[in-house]
Design an enzyme around this catalytic site. Structure first.
Site, PDB file in Angstrom:
ATOM      1  N   THR A  23      -5.832  46.668  64.852  1.00 46.81           N
ATOM      2  CA  THR A  23      -5.538  45.486  65.675  1.00 46.81           C
ATOM      3  C   THR A  23      -6.581  44.387  65.474  1.00 46.81           C
ATOM      4  O   THR A  23      -6.536  43.350  66.131  1.00 46.81           O
ATOM      5  CB  THR A  23      -5.500  45.870  67.168  1.00 46.81           C
ATOM      6  OG1 THR A  23      -6.804  46.347  67.542  1.00 46.81           O
ATOM      7  CG2 THR A  23      -4.483  46.951  67.446  1.00 46.81           C
ATOM      8  N   TYR A  66     -12.689  43.456  69.952  1.00 50.18           N
ATOM      9  CA  TYR A  66     -11.622  42.694  69.308  1.00 50.18           C
ATOM     10  C   TYR A  66     -11.038  41.682  70.293  1.00 50.18           C
ATOM     11  O   TYR A  66     -10.515  42.058  71.350  1.00 50.18           O
ATOM     12  CB  TYR A  66     -10.508  43.608  68.802  1.00 50.18           C
ATOM     13  CG  TYR A  66     -10.906  44.531  67.664  1.00 50.18           C
ATOM     14  CD1 TYR A  66     -12.147  44.428  67.034  1.00 50.18           C
ATOM     15  CD2 TYR A  66     -10.041  45.521  67.211  1.00 50.18           C
ATOM     16  CE1 TYR A  66     -12.495  45.288  66.004  1.00 50.18           C
ATOM     17  CE2 TYR A  66     -10.385  46.371  66.182  1.00 50.18           C
ATOM     18  CZ  TYR A  66     -11.620  46.256  65.585  1.00 50.18           C
ATOM     19  OH  TYR A  66     -11.958  47.112  64.569  1.00 50.18           O
ATOM     20  N   ALA A 102      -9.179  44.457  51.028  1.00 49.62           N
ATOM     21  CA  ALA A 102     -10.377  43.614  50.978  1.00 49.62           C
ATOM     22  C   ALA A 102     -10.127  42.259  51.612  1.00 49.62           C
ATOM     23  O   ALA A 102     -10.368  41.219  51.000  1.00 49.62           O
ATOM     24  CB  ALA A 102     -10.881  43.481  49.535  1.00 49.62           C
ATOM     25  N   ARG A 156      -7.150  33.494  55.887  1.00 43.62           N
ATOM     26  CA  ARG A 156      -8.251  34.009  56.693  1.00 43.62           C
ATOM     27  C   ARG A 156      -9.595  33.477  56.192  1.00 43.62           C
ATOM     28  O   ARG A 156     -10.481  33.176  56.974  1.00 43.62           O
ATOM     29  CB  ARG A 156      -8.231  35.535  56.646  1.00 43.62           C
ATOM     30  CG  ARG A 156      -9.166  36.172  57.619  1.00 43.62           C
ATOM     31  CD  ARG A 156      -9.062  37.689  57.610  1.00 43.62           C
ATOM     32  NE  ARG A 156      -7.816  38.155  58.236  1.00 43.62           N
ATOM     33  CZ  ARG A 156      -7.538  39.443  58.409  1.00 43.62           C
ATOM     34  NH1 ARG A 156      -8.376  40.368  57.986  1.00 43.62           N
ATOM     35  NH2 ARG A 156      -6.420  39.813  58.981  1.00 43.62           N
ATOM     36  N   ASN A 169       3.518  47.284  53.346  1.00 48.29           N
ATOM     37  CA  ASN A 169       2.379  48.201  53.299  1.00 48.29           C
ATOM     38  C   ASN A 169       2.805  49.658  53.472  1.00 48.29           C
ATOM     39  O   ASN A 169       2.325  50.552  52.771  1.00 48.29           O
ATOM     40  CB  ASN A 169       1.368  47.843  54.397  1.00 48.29           C
ATOM     41  CG  ASN A 169       0.556  46.605  54.041  1.00 48.29           C
ATOM     42  OD1 ASN A 169       0.758  45.996  52.995  1.00 48.29           O
ATOM     43  ND2 ASN A 169      -0.374  46.218  54.909  1.00 48.29           N
TER      44      ASN A 169
END
Lengths: 354, 354, 354, 354
Positions: free
Chosen positions: B43, B77, B234, B251, B320
């Site tokens: 998360t 988080y 990564a 990101r 994924n």
């Protein structure tokens, strides 16, 4: 039904005999302080499945009123419904919690990957589920229903100790573990100052003797583990039910019991049936039924703390309980006669140094 | 998108294949008895922050329905909002608590001096806060989110043992600890009969191999600690997102991710991008995506119990999860080919005595 | 030879300085009570091999008379001849056994399969062989010359404890073990109440810093293990011996030292040689030799208990011992200057919780 | 005899092959650090009894020169004469003590009541007697030749730890103990911080598989105990010696070996002889002898550290050593073929949780 009348008479009327009877009737579970009736009532196949809840209640009532204080179940029996039925009956009857012993077993609790085995997660969550279904705050003994080679022994023993320390169980035990695995559990308990198991549940009858007669007595002497045995009638084989083949309505004809049918029909099975016929003659001579003889024979074994009965009606239960009547007839001579007949007495370790 | 369709089809429709699939899918976490799906849903960055709560729920639902039983979060988080979102979804979905595994991590819990680090105070108070935000009675694993050199190891291990014995967690683990620190935790656990950790969370991908491939396997063999790895792509580097520079919306362009941008633009970063291009060609040959290849490559490592996925939409998640389809293609030959391409295979300890 | 004269003069004549000198000169080995001189004399390559027994005796005599109380050898050095030479000299000199410290190392003791590694058998038999060659009843420290992944740590630590309890050694240590392995040894010692190691022998010089500067200080603080370092001159690299290529008569030209020659000639080697030239300029400024600077630089590291010198003639020895003269010049400024020059200062763990 | 010539040639002449040979030849004893040759020389029945001392010396010389480093005896063999013969040969040959491994076994040491069993008194006195007869300061492994149910496990493990701590033995092991008894010894060792056993000596051949293939591997994985096996040829049964009845001069015709004769002549014995004939055909196909096949088959079992050979002449020894030549032919296919032929492959524990 003369047998039943006779039995109740024996228990309630003859105080002197009853006294002896009661002394014989309860035994310490292994070297623990827990006193269990030497006959217990199992719920496998029956509760929540084969029999109605009404019959289940009748069976428990008769058992309890005849001194049986041990009731055994498992989270996997009838997918949890055995525990639900058992819990409902206990609640309804209102017996004092301190007057009986409830045992359940953890291993197969659900379909999810984390709901099986002996991970700490499943031992704790599984037992919580069982307690919820049983409507109890604690069971007396929680058993690991088989060993889980994929969970480290330290994790298993720590989790069992945790549920005991949380008050969710009084003791813990093993079911169908090898002697070596039980010794390993004991070793880990001693090494990390955790709580060792008190009992192993094992199959035991005329045709399955080695573990209960040789291995468990050794464990009893070394580490105090007692034996609670099941299947005294070898799934009905011993009563002569299958002597003339597998009848339609019997357990061996049920779905999922193909293995039992195959066993009955094997060469080995036929040899066993021949022996069973001779045991019936012996039972006649001792004025008891074949089932009573078989159960009394189990009880005569010094390592056995309690024999779990699997019955589906009250007649069977009363007949089985009657096995106690003939326990005094399990003399060395009679035992030797049965051994000769069976021809499978396991060798215990020779004590001689020669 | 044939890949996704094919995958869902594989999981839901072909029961035989699904069966094999499920066997491959779950692994024991290290040598513990806990069974986790080999892919877990993280998360970090996403829940309570980058993505909407609706998307978070969609992701968890797809993951759960495809067999993912592991959901990882941390008190830090999104300043606790990741836990709140996760807890709300779990409550809303009503899944059985025993059917999934929740892990959280403690270290940075608030602004006050006593709300950080691994003091007994913060481990206990921090985990209580997490449970409150998660609306759970317990997590399955509580991790120390990094080591705290200012807290004595004995205090840390005692506090972790305390929260487990209180029932607030089933197991504890470490995150980004050195092999030596993990061994020290184990040592202290053994010395004082406390509970040792079961798992280390570590970064693992093509360009970060040494710890997971050399050090953690040694710890696994010695003390049973498993590896739960993160960042298989990564931070997106491997998908080729940055092959032509850092796009505005990625990101690496976000505030606080300057380091990622610098890494991408470094000399080393350019060398890595060249290798990533070759890995894309290999993925094409294996008829999978670069991300699937990278995840399957992580899973092929015998020491890895589970790979945590970080995804921000359902397409990514399904893509994924599809990595499992090609796990069987991670043959020694393919692995050797990737090793040759990467040129960074770490040396494991020589076993020779010469 | 002005250096030597000056040095001896310093030691024997100026009592005040000598006092300071001696305070600086001896250090506790890790947190143990054993006091060792901060410079020790190694026998690797030299004793029983490269140098005559006469030279060996001269070296030991000068070292001993200058306050060196630590002499290090190994069963494998010159196939046991290093120990024989060392033992003969000690016997001949007649120094009090209590006035010096002898250390040896066990791992490669012979050709037979059972004469190598760290089995209990070889640790005990190997040390017996060493004591016999040394003509001593005990060594002060016995080292495991490397770790043996095929021997369980419990067996190694039990055997080390055995030889100490038998009086064959005063302490035990490790040589070229990883921090994790040393921690494991400590863990096993605590778990089974055995004797933990006191010291790690590690390579340490300008170009090999991480272990001694980062990992061992952590172990020192946690479990008291000290560092005894070797190769302060990187096999002569640092003295500038190879600045203009590998001369015929140098160690790098010897059989079996091809690796050293390759290192010197590599790209990395050439970069290092450039730095060495700058360090020579710094040494000139500090009025010492490059070797003295390198040794003093090793000694300035707080984690280092003793630096082992490897010399093949008396001039070298006296020059190396002279490193103590400039220890006081290892100020934070000088150390920072060297760090800047080397550009390889390892990051120690950040202590901040931010 | 081309086999023998070829074998000796292989060992002594072809250095490359010899190198591979030696790599295969030594194994760690269980998880201990002790390296033993995978074939050892036993002295049961032969040394000090069936064969002359000259023959015994020839056998030991050939074995040692071919890389065998393991020699096994017992205090009871030939009433101590086996140890005397073994000790005389070792002394005469002058081999380095560190180059070989001597094991002996304690249980029956004399006629007096106190000279048998596993009392502390007899373990210590018995081993002293063995060392005296062997003219050695220590053996490498002392075995308890069987378990003694009349001696408490704590006493046994304490006494074994005592003789190890006294330097009279390097390790201790068990011989013909049950898995549970070995686990109990381990448990006691952990509970009281004593030294656990490293090895079990067990009978192992085509017709005796369960313990070595199922129980000991489990113990190996749990507590590191290795297996040293004996009777690879089932007392000669496998060589076909008894295929046409028991010849006058064979072991089965000797006094005290009535049981062997009975076994050969039993129904089960006849079935085994039929299988042996088929194994001879397989041996022919692999171009080896039936004995070589049987020994290589034992060695292919991953849990086996060493197989003890019992031979009475040099031809037999050289033939048996030749088993190593065909070890590489013990492919999964060949092993499966032998399993099918024998029809007695034991079931290992199921790992499934279903």
């Amino acid at each position: 039904m003369p047998t039943r009348v006779c039995f109740v008479f024996l228990c309630l009327a003859l105080s002197l005999t009853a006294c002896v009877f009661i002394l014989l009737f309860h035994r310490n579970l292994g070297k623990s302080g827990l006193r269990v009736s030497c006959l217990g009532l199992g719920t496998w196949v029956t509760f929540g499945s084969q029999i109605s809840d009404e019959m289940a209640e009748n069976l428990m009532t008769i058992a309890y009123e005849n001194g049986v204080n041990l009731f055994d179940t498992a989270e996997v029996y009838a997918s949890g419904r055995a525990e639900i039925t058992l819990g409902n009956i206990i609640k309804k009857k209102g017996w004092r919690r301190s007057s009986f012993v409830i045992t359940t077993k953890i291993y197969w609790g659900g379909q999810a990957e984390t709901e099986r085995g002996l991970s700490r997660k499943h031992i704790i969550e599984g037992l919580r589920g069982s307690l919820s279904r049983l409507q109890l705050d604690y069971v007396d003994i929680v058993f690991a229903n088989r060993n889980d080679v994929n969970s480290p022994m330290e994790e298993i023993v720590r989790a069992m100790t945790f549920v005991i320390n949380q008050g969710m169980a009084m003791y813990w035990g093993t079911s169908r573990w090898s002697a070596m695995e039980i010794m390993e559990a004991y070793s880990v308990a001693r090494q990390f100052n955790l709580i060792p198991p008190v009992c192993e549940q094992a199959e035991y009858h005329y045709f399955q003797r080695d573990k209960v007669e040789v291995q468990l007595p050794e464990l009893y002497h070394k580490i105090g583990v007692g034996a609670m045995t099941w299947s005294p009638l070898a799934c009905g084989l011993i009563t002569g039910k299958y002597s003339d083949g597998v009848p339609e309505c019997s357990r061996a004809a049920m779905k999922g019991y193909q293995w039992l049918k195959e066993r009955v029909n094997s060469e080995e099975g036929r040899r066993q049936l021949a022996k069973i016929k001779e045991l019936h003659l012996l039972a006649d001579r001792l004025a008891c039924t074949a089932a009573q003889l078989a159960i009394a024979w189990c009880l005569r074994s010094e390592g056995v703390s309690s024999v779990l009965l699997g019955v589906s009606n009250t007649d069977q239960l009363l007949e089985n309980l009657g096995a106690l009547r003939i326990l005094s007839q399990m003399t060395p001579q009679t035992v030797a006669e049965i051994d000769a007949l069976l021809g499978n007495k396991p060798h215990s370790k020779k004590e001689s140094r020669a």
